[in-house]
Design a protein around this motif. Structure first.
Motif, PDB file in Angstrom:
ATOM      1  N   GLU A   1       0.764  -1.249   0.231  1.00 29.60           N
ATOM      2  CA  GLU A   1       0.094  -0.207  -0.459  1.00 29.60           C
ATOM      3  C   GLU A   1       0.735   1.167  -0.100  1.00 29.60           C
ATOM      4  N   GLY A   2       1.809   1.136   0.504  1.00 32.59           N
ATOM      5  CA  GLY A   2       2.647   2.426   0.584  1.00 32.59           C
ATOM      6  C   GLY A   2       3.384   2.363  -0.901  1.00 32.59           C
ATOM      7  N   ALA A   3       3.937   1.545  -1.324  1.00 36.13           N
ATOM      8  CA  ALA A   3       4.266   2.148  -2.755  1.00 36.13           C
ATOM      9  C   ALA A   3       2.879   2.197  -3.438  1.00 36.13           C
ATOM     10  N   GLU A   4       1.788   1.754  -3.658  1.00 36.32           N
ATOM     11  CA  GLU A   4       1.037   1.901  -4.348  1.00 36.32           C
ATOM     12  C   GLU A   4       1.030   3.633  -3.579  1.00 36.32           C
ATOM     13  N   LEU A   5       0.428   4.536  -2.493  1.00 31.64           N
ATOM     14  CA  LEU A   5       0.334   5.664  -2.666  1.00 31.64           C
ATOM     15  C   LEU A   5       1.717   6.867  -2.745  1.00 31.64           C
ATOM     16  N   LEU A   6       2.437   6.565  -2.368  1.00 27.85           N
ATOM     17  CA  LEU A   6       3.802   7.087  -3.669  1.00 27.85           C
ATOM     18  C   LEU A   6       4.145   6.491  -4.693  1.00 27.85           C
ATOM     19  N   GLY A   7       2.646   6.046  -6.017  1.00 29.66           N
ATOM     20  CA  GLY A   7       3.051   6.014  -7.241  1.00 29.66           C
ATOM     21  C   GLY A   7       4.558   5.293  -6.942  1.00 29.66           C
ATOM     22  N   ILE A   8       5.234   4.166  -6.883  1.00 29.77           N
ATOM     23  CA  ILE A   8       6.096   3.538  -7.127  1.00 29.77           C
ATOM     24  C   ILE A   8       5.905   1.662  -6.945  1.00 29.77           C
ATOM     25  N   GLY A   9       6.805   0.979  -7.858  1.00 29.41           N
ATOM     26  CA  GLY A   9       6.451   0.053  -7.924  1.00 29.41           C
ATOM     27  C   GLY A   9       7.091  -0.550  -6.481  1.00 29.41           C
ATOM     28  N   PRO A  10       6.740  -1.575  -5.745  1.00 24.91           N
ATOM     29  CA  PRO A  10       6.785  -2.765  -4.535  1.00 24.91           C
ATOM     30  C   PRO A  10       8.285  -2.397  -3.932  1.00 24.91           C
ATOM     31  N   ALA A  11       9.402  -2.838  -5.168  1.00 23.29           N
ATOM     32  CA  ALA A  11      11.015  -3.385  -5.060  1.00 23.29           C
ATOM     33  C   ALA A  11      11.675  -1.957  -4.539  1.00 23.29           C
ATOM     34  N   ARG A  12      10.843  -0.520  -5.621  1.00 22.74           N
ATOM     35  CA  ARG A  12      11.195  -0.212  -4.961  1.00 22.74           C
ATOM     36  C   ARG A  12      11.427   0.911  -4.045  1.00 22.74           C
TER      37      ARG A  12
ATOM     38  N   ASP B   1       7.083  14.899  -0.866  1.00 17.69           N
ATOM     39  CA  ASP B   1       6.796  16.255  -0.761  1.00 17.69           C
ATOM     40  C   ASP B   1       8.093  16.826  -1.127  1.00 17.69           C
ATOM     41  N   GLY B   2       9.505  16.233   0.251  1.00 12.91           N
ATOM     42  CA  GLY B   2      10.467  16.653  -0.097  1.00 12.91           C
ATOM     43  C   GLY B   2      11.457  16.060  -1.065  1.00 12.91           C
ATOM     44  N   ASN B   3      11.174  15.162  -1.612  1.00 10.54           N
ATOM     45  CA  ASN B   3      11.765  14.292  -2.252  1.00 10.54           C
ATOM     46  C   ASN B   3      12.067  13.883  -3.179  1.00 10.54           C
ATOM     47  N   PRO B   4      11.028  14.217  -4.321  1.00 13.43           N
ATOM     48  CA  PRO B   4      10.317  14.285  -5.531  1.00 13.43           C
ATOM     49  C   PRO B   4      10.769  13.320  -6.217  1.00 13.43           C
ATOM     50  N   GLU B   5      12.475  13.313  -6.492  1.00 11.48           N
ATOM     51  CA  GLU B   5      13.307  12.709  -7.245  1.00 11.48           C
ATOM     52  C   GLU B   5      14.242  11.287  -6.821  1.00 11.48           C
ATOM     53  N   LEU B   6      13.737  11.106  -5.843  1.00 16.66           N
ATOM     54  CA  LEU B   6      13.793   9.456  -5.459  1.00 16.66           C
ATOM     55  C   LEU B   6      12.714   9.239  -5.686  1.00 16.66           C
ATOM     56  N   LEU B   7      11.864   9.209  -6.213  1.00 20.96           N
ATOM     57  CA  LEU B   7      10.637   8.491  -6.626  1.00 20.96           C
ATOM     58  C   LEU B   7      10.836   7.998  -8.366  1.00 20.96           C
ATOM     59  N   THR B   8      12.077   8.765  -9.143  1.00 21.62           N
ATOM     60  CA  THR B   8      12.060   8.331 -10.879  1.00 21.62           C
ATOM     61  C   THR B   8      13.074   8.234 -10.652  1.00 21.62           C
ATOM     62  N   GLY B   9      13.238   7.220 -11.595  1.00 18.70           N
ATOM     63  CA  GLY B   9      14.726   7.702 -12.119  1.00 18.70           C
ATOM     64  C   GLY B   9      15.390   6.387 -12.077  1.00 18.70           C
ATOM     65  N   ARG B  10      17.055   7.267 -11.323  1.00 21.57           N
ATOM     66  CA  ARG B  10      18.224   5.955 -11.207  1.00 21.57           C
ATOM     67  C   ARG B  10      17.896   6.149  -9.989  1.00 21.57           C
TER      68      ARG B  10
ATOM     69  N   PRO C   1      -7.959   7.977   0.448  1.00 19.53           N
ATOM     70  CA  PRO C   1      -8.714   8.743   0.238  1.00 19.53           C
ATOM     71  C   PRO C   1      -8.063   9.627  -1.841  1.00 19.53           C
ATOM     72  N   PRO C   2      -9.187  10.479  -2.532  1.00 15.62           N
ATOM     73  CA  PRO C   2      -8.877  10.458  -4.051  1.00 15.62           C
ATOM     74  C   PRO C   2      -7.407  11.881  -3.171  1.00 15.62           C
ATOM     75  N   ARG C   3      -6.942  11.778  -4.023  1.00 22.89           N
ATOM     76  CA  ARG C   3      -5.642  13.153  -3.771  1.00 22.89           C
ATOM     77  C   ARG C   3      -5.334  13.047  -2.663  1.00 22.89           C
ATOM     78  N   TRP C   4      -4.732  12.007  -2.044  1.00 27.47           N
ATOM     79  CA  TRP C   4      -4.262  11.146  -0.730  1.00 27.47           C
ATOM     80  C   TRP C   4      -2.991  12.111  -0.140  1.00 27.47           C
ATOM     81  N   ARG C   5      -2.368  12.617  -0.470  1.00 30.98           N
ATOM     82  CA  ARG C   5      -1.423  13.676  -0.408  1.00 30.98           C
ATOM     83  C   ARG C   5      -1.299  14.783   0.136  1.00 30.98           C
TER      84      ARG C   5
END
Length: 312
Positions: A83-94, A131-140, A297-301
């Motif tokens: 669920e945490g991965a889903e909330l962040l919009g990333i895969g469970p492995a990341r 909110d503070g680290n969007p760069e860690l959610l995508t890319g390498r 909820p919708p727009r959870w952040r």
């Protein structure tokens, strides 16, 4: 009636047991347990050795607050990896890689039937991190996170211990109780080296707080939990020895340990690990100390962002 008896009666009249407080706050017992740990619900000591109780005034404060009970449950929303991965919009492995790297600290854990440790996180910690680290959610994976994982492949237990000890230190009402908090994560050998005096060591052990409310019945699971309760890496052990030495020096100035007429001469406190002035499991990202609700909820952040509440 003695003064002590009168005080005990007054506490009983002005407080309620935690089970009743959970019902009145419309929380499950484990939700109240978490609320107490996080400082969301204040408790007070009852009789010596008894379970802490909740002041009636504290219950009324929450019940009269805007948005009760939803707002309180919002701050206690706990999620797992999926669920945490889903909330962040990333895969469970990341998500697992970020958690192992110390980007956000778990708030609780349990050992499942396969003897695997399952960690849980506060939803608002994840919101703060995103909110503070969007760069860690995508890319390498950034080099800093890779280096952290190379040094410590899994910081989740370290992060949980640091968070739990912060909570217990805040709740301690006495210098010796505060000293017993870092002592609780040192194994007997390390504790003996840190506190050579047997009377002081016995007193700290008697005051040692429980890091978990209960331990599993199964021996194998109990061994896993016991391992998680102790500092493991040299830098973490050294940090808590430093914390213990500082707290012990303050406790000795307050009063000697029972069995000693005078406090012993305090040895010099071990130096904090190089470059450290906070626990060595310092997060790569940023973690808050509030939480959310059961269903997303919708727009959870954005929903988690308003801070109409404040910890007291």
């Amino acid at each position: 009636m003695t003064v002590r008896q009168d005080q005990d009666r007054h506490v009983a009249e002005e407080t309620v047991p935690q089970a009743r407080a959970a019902r009145e706050l419309e929380l499950k017992p484990r939700e109240l347990e978490l609320a107490v740990q996080l400082g969301e619900v204040r408790t007070v000591a009852a009789e010596p050795g008894g379970r802490r109780r909740v002041p009636r005034q504290e219950i009324e404060r929450h019940r009269s607050a805007e948005g009760f009970p939803k707002a309180l449950r919002t701050r206690l929303w706990v999620v797992g990896t999926t669920e945490g991965a889903e909330l962040l919009g990333i895969g469970p492995a990341r998500f697992a890689r970020l958690a192992r790297g110390g980007c956000f600290a778990p708030v609780r854990f349990y050992v499942n039937r396969y003897r695997v440790v399952v960690w849980s996180y506060l939803a608002s910690d994840l919101a703060d991190f995103a909110d503070g680290n969007p760069e860690l959610l995508t890319g390498r994976t950034p080099a800093l996170l890779k280096a952290a994982l190379d040094k410590h492949p899994d910081r989740r237990a370290r992060g949980w211990r640091a968070r739990r000890l912060d909570q217990l230190t805040a709740q301690a009402g006495d210098p010796w109780e505060r000293a017993a908090v870092p002592a609780a994560v040192l194994d007997p050998g390390e504790l003996a080296r840190a506190v050579p005096d047997p009377d002081e060591r016995a007193y700290l052990c008697a005051l040692r707080p429980a890091l978990v409310p209960s331990r599993p019945d199964a021996a194998a699971a109990r061994d896993i939990v016991d391992d998680l309760l102790l500092a493991e890496d040299p830098d973490e052990i050294e940090w808590y020895r430093h914390c213990l030495a500082a707290a012990l020096a303050q406790a000795r100035t307050a009063r000697p340990a029972p069995g000693r007429a005078h406090p012993p001469t305090a040895p010099p406190a071990p130096a904090a690990p190089a470059g450290e002035r906070k626990p060595p499991e310092t997060d790569t990202g940023r973690a808050g100390e509030r939480a959310g609700e059961r269903a997303r909820p919708p727009r959870w952040r954005a929903w988690l962002r308003p801070r109409a509440w404040r910890r007291t």
